[in-house]
Each structure stands twice: as C-alpha cells, then as structure tokens.
Design a protein around this motif. Sequence first.
Motif, short mmCIF file in Angstrom:
data_model
loop_
_atom_site.label_atom_id
_atom_site.label_comp_id
_atom_site.label_asym_id
_atom_site.label_seq_id
_atom_site.Cartn_x
_atom_site.Cartn_y
_atom_site.Cartn_z
N LEU A 47 0.84 -1.21 0.00
CA LEU A 47 0.00 0.00 0.00
C LEU A 47 0.87 1.26 0.00
O LEU A 47 0.56 2.23 -0.69
CB LEU A 47 -0.95 0.00 1.19
N ALA A 50 2.33 1.65 -3.47
CA ALA A 50 1.35 1.74 -4.56
C ALA A 50 1.48 3.00 -5.42
O ALA A 50 1.42 2.90 -6.64
CB ALA A 50 -0.07 1.61 -4.01
N PRO A 56 -4.09 2.62 -10.05
CA PRO A 56 -5.04 1.91 -9.19
C PRO A 56 -5.67 0.74 -9.93
O PRO A 56 -5.41 0.51 -11.11
CB PRO A 56 -6.09 2.97 -8.86
#
Length: 146
Positions: A47, A50, A56
Amino acid sequence: MAYILAAIAGVLNMLQSGSNATLNERLGAGSVVPALVVYLVGILGVLAAAPFIGRPADGLLRHAGTVPWWGWIGGLLGAFYVVVTLTQAKAMGAGPFTAVTLTAAIVTSLVLDHFGLLGFEVHPASALRLLGGALMVAGVVLVARF
C-alpha cells in the motif's frame, strides 16, 4: 536497473528468511500468528509503494477473466515459502537454506524457460545453462555439508 533490483530482491529474500524465523521463534512457533504478521506488514508495504508502482485497480474486474489459473496462485505459493522460512530456516542455517531454495529456483527456472511455462518466453536449456544448473546443485552440497 532490472538486474540491480533483482539482486536487491535476492538479498532481501534471504533477510526475510531470518526475519521470519525470528518472528516465529519469538511470537510462538506452531502458531499461525507469525505468518499473518508477515502478510499484514507486506500488505502495508505494498500500500505504501502503490503510488510508485502503478495505477489503481481500474479495470480489474474487466481483466480478471483473462488471467490463467496459475496467475491466481502466487499468493498461495508465497504463503508456503513464508511458512517454510518461519519453521525451517533457522534449523537449517542461512547458508544451507539459501543454497537449497536458490538451487531449486534455478532448476525450476530452467524448466520454465525451456518449455515456456507459466507465461515465460521460451529459452532452450542449452548445454551451458544445464551446466550452470549442475554447478548450482554441486554448490548446495558444498554449502550444506561443509
């Protein structure tokens, strides 16, 4: 850059083995908790990374049907590796554990490349590649026994 990142991943993989084994030892061997901690921390790491590694999950469901069966089992395979590091790495020692896992990976990679399995490009198992695999096996014997 890819080779540098791969080398770093190899170093971190070995460090992970020791880290996981210590976690298992201190939190209670035979418990599922150390494995859950490993994955929880891993999820937090992904996370955090990311924003730097891609977009996404837009279109995720649209592409899910195109993933072959082996594309879905990576987490399960990783979980097996984590459980083995939690329970076996310290008992075997860092050298033998790494030698065995790395050699198994090299031999497996020769098969995957030769036959183009799991989406890898075909790279025939030449005599030199097979010799390299054989030398890896010989290296395991030397590291594990001496």
